[in-house]
Design an enzyme around this catalytic site. Structure first.
Site, mmCIF file in Angstrom:
data_model
loop_
_atom_site.group_PDB
_atom_site.id
_atom_site.type_symbol
_atom_site.label_atom_id
_atom_site.label_comp_id
_atom_site.label_asym_id
_atom_site.label_seq_id
_atom_site.Cartn_x
_atom_site.Cartn_y
_atom_site.Cartn_z
ATOM 1 N N ASP A 65 0.697 -1.283 0.119
ATOM 2 C CA ASP A 65 0.153 -0.084 0.002
ATOM 3 C C ASP A 65 0.819 1.345 0.183
ATOM 4 O O ASP A 65 0.304 2.484 0.205
ATOM 5 C CB ASP A 65 -0.729 -0.032 1.094
ATOM 6 C CG ASP A 65 -2.299 -0.933 0.902
ATOM 7 O OD1 ASP A 65 -2.753 -0.975 -0.334
ATOM 8 O OD2 ASP A 65 -2.715 -1.278 1.945
ATOM 9 N N GLU A 68 -0.125 3.635 -3.051
ATOM 10 C CA GLU A 68 -1.622 4.180 -2.856
ATOM 11 C C GLU A 68 -1.676 4.956 -1.631
ATOM 12 O O GLU A 68 -2.466 6.165 -1.751
ATOM 13 C CB GLU A 68 -2.395 3.000 -2.976
ATOM 14 C CG GLU A 68 -4.005 3.412 -3.032
ATOM 15 C CD GLU A 68 -4.889 2.099 -3.284
ATOM 16 O OE1 GLU A 68 -6.145 2.509 -3.169
ATOM 17 O OE2 GLU A 68 -4.370 1.178 -3.841
ATOM 18 N N ASP A 69 -1.282 4.726 -0.715
ATOM 19 C CA ASP A 69 -1.659 5.235 0.500
ATOM 20 C C ASP A 69 -0.466 6.246 1.193
ATOM 21 O O ASP A 69 -0.671 6.720 2.399
ATOM 22 C CB ASP A 69 -2.052 4.143 1.564
ATOM 23 C CG ASP A 69 -3.337 3.487 1.157
ATOM 24 O OD1 ASP A 69 -4.131 4.343 0.317
ATOM 25 O OD2 ASP A 69 -3.690 2.428 1.549
#
Length: 217
Positions: A65, A68-69
């Site tokens: 992640d 994306e994060d």
């Protein structure tokens, strides 16, 4: 029970990836819960190890992640952990950051349909990581829903969209990772969701639960 010998079970690279993931996600929590986000990354990495994955895949699980994060780029991951890890993380990302004016992501359904299509041709080493991610998320959802049937409201897709997405993922993973433990766990979660009273209450009369999506055409 543990088995100990003089050969390290993992390299220093893995330890470095774990520390970096903890730093990148230090201010994040699981959706709707006061649970540190790192718990998800550690679990995903563990599922990869237990599914016969290699260290590069387990590292990608810790970092899946990060793009994306956490605002990390594929190039940054490649510099620290190699191109294979970076490619796997990129394969597990359904959007590489804000893609619309105003810093907003594309609509949820658009991103998920594109990601499902991508998985049909993604490399098997990336699929193993993605399956572990989805298996843990699905299992977490099911356990939360047992305690609070209204928990689905915290997800953009709600119960109907989440059920459609997880079932679609399971169908692809089942075809491409036939012996995966994570796929087995995902399947168990999907079956429980589709047979839950909350989901059955949404299914129109005469429609098989597994054929219902509730999504706009």
């Amino acid at each position: 029970m543990t088995k100990t010998d003089r050969t390290p079970a993992h390299s220093q690279r893995y330890t470095e990836a774990l520390c970096w993931a903890a730093e990148l996600h230090s201010r994040q929590q699981r959706k709707g819960k006061k649970v540190p986000y790192i718990s998800h990354l550690i679990t995903v990495s563990a599922l990869i190890w237990e599914d016969g994955g290699e260290e590069d895949q387990a590292i990608a699980g810790l970092l899946h992640d990060a793009i994306e994060d956490a605002g990390i780029t594929r190039e940054q991951i490649a510099t620290r952990f190699g191109e294979r890890v970076a490619r796997i993380v990129d394969d597990c990302t359904d959007t590489s950051g804000p893609v619309e004016v105003g810093g907003r992501k594309e609509p949820w359904l658009t991103r998920k349909k594109r990601y499902i299509a991508h998985l049909k041709t993604a490399d098997p080493d990336s699929l193993l990581v993605s399956a572990a991610d989805k298996a843990h998320n699905a299992r977490d959802m099911v356990l939360d829903a047992r305690r609070d049937a209204g928990m689905w409201s915290k997800f953009n897709a709600g119960l109907e969209g989440s059920a459609w997405y997880l079932q679609s993922l399971h169908q692809i993973f089942s075809q491409r990772l036939e012996t995966s433990r994570s796929v087995e766990l995902l399947g168990e979660a999907v079956r429980e969701i589709l047979s839950s009273p909350a989901y059955l209450a949404l299914v129109p009369d005469g429609t098989e639960p597994g054929n219902y999506t509730g999504l706009p055409e």
